[in-house]
Scaffold this motif. Structure first.
Motif: not given
Length: 245
Positions: A39-43, A26-27, A34, A6, A30-31
């Motif tokens: 797993d990105l769980r929090e920003v 961020i995007g 993945t 994570t 995240a990608e």
């Protein structure tokens, strides 16, 4: 099953919170995560405030395997990320000789002012994230990866650091076009989600080529067999929905 790895992301900068700068990181992160099985769980997005950064950093690094920070490692007085990270880990911070040497190759003595030298300050014990094309490095200390805020530089740093990260089983996914409005399939979809707890089923409305409401259903799972079974169940539900009674 492979361990689930994570991560959290901490975006740092008054300019993001004020809207002067639109976040592009961020995007991408995240990608990227993945795709490598993290797993990105929090920003979180925080201001250029040392105490606030430390508080957020301590919360995130205790909760997740990795924390990625972006922003706040430039030459100006409000770039306080490196200091905050050092204090969070209880270590000193100083001009890194390797980085100073790199700066001396790039700048004259007159150009190498206090502001530029700020970018050579690295917490004690941190591992540099740098390449020939990156002037001011990021760094990794503990489970915290400190990246630049400038998107092109941040992306280059991700490529450098990612091979050294522990990753888990990749999340597999399949997208199914429902040819139905989201509200028409909400009930059956909820029942499917409950019947297939090893899969994640999401619905995403959109306007199709005829400008009519439609929905994409995305099924995700780390287990290929669980994914296959859930996808088959979704397709069966849609077939029954579209079959005249």
């Amino acid at each position: 099953m492979t361990e689930i790895v994570t991560a959290g992301v901490l975006v740092i900068g008054d300019e993001i919170l004020s809207g002067r700068t639109k976040d592009q990181n961020i995007g991408f992160i995240a990608e990227y995560l993945t795709n490598i099985g993290i797993d990105l769980r929090e920003v979180r997005v925080v201001a250029d405030d040392e105490a606030v950064i430390i508080e957020a950093l301590d919360a995130l690094r205790a909760r997740y395997h990795y924390v990625f920070t972006t922003g706040g490692i430039g030459p100006t007085h409000d770039d306080v990320t490196a200091d905050a990270v050092a204090k969070a880990f209880g270590v000193g911070i100083d001009h890194h000789p390797e980085v100073v040497a790199r700066f001396r190759e790039r700048f004259t003595e007159a150009e190498l002012n206090e502001a530029r030298l700020r970018m050579t300050r690295i917490p004690d014990g941190a591992e540099l994230i740098q390449s020939a094309t990156i002037l001011a490095p990021g760094f990794k200390i503990g489970n915290v990866i400190v990246l630049a805020g400038v998107p092109s530089i941040m992306q280059a740093m991700m490529d450098i650091v990612s091979p050294k990260l522990k990753s888990g089983a990749r999340m597999l996914s399949e997208t199914i076009r429902a040819n139905a409005r989201e509200g028409d399939i909400g009930g059956p979809l909820r029942a499917l989600a409950e019947a297939h707890p090893e899969a994640i089923i999401g619905s995403y409305p959109f306007l199709d080529e005829d400008r009519k409401p439609n929905t994409n259903l995305v099924v995700r799972s780390r287990d290929p067999e669980q994914l296959r079974v859930a996808v088959a169940a979704v397709k069966d539900m849609l077939t029954k929905l579209h079959t005249p009674h």
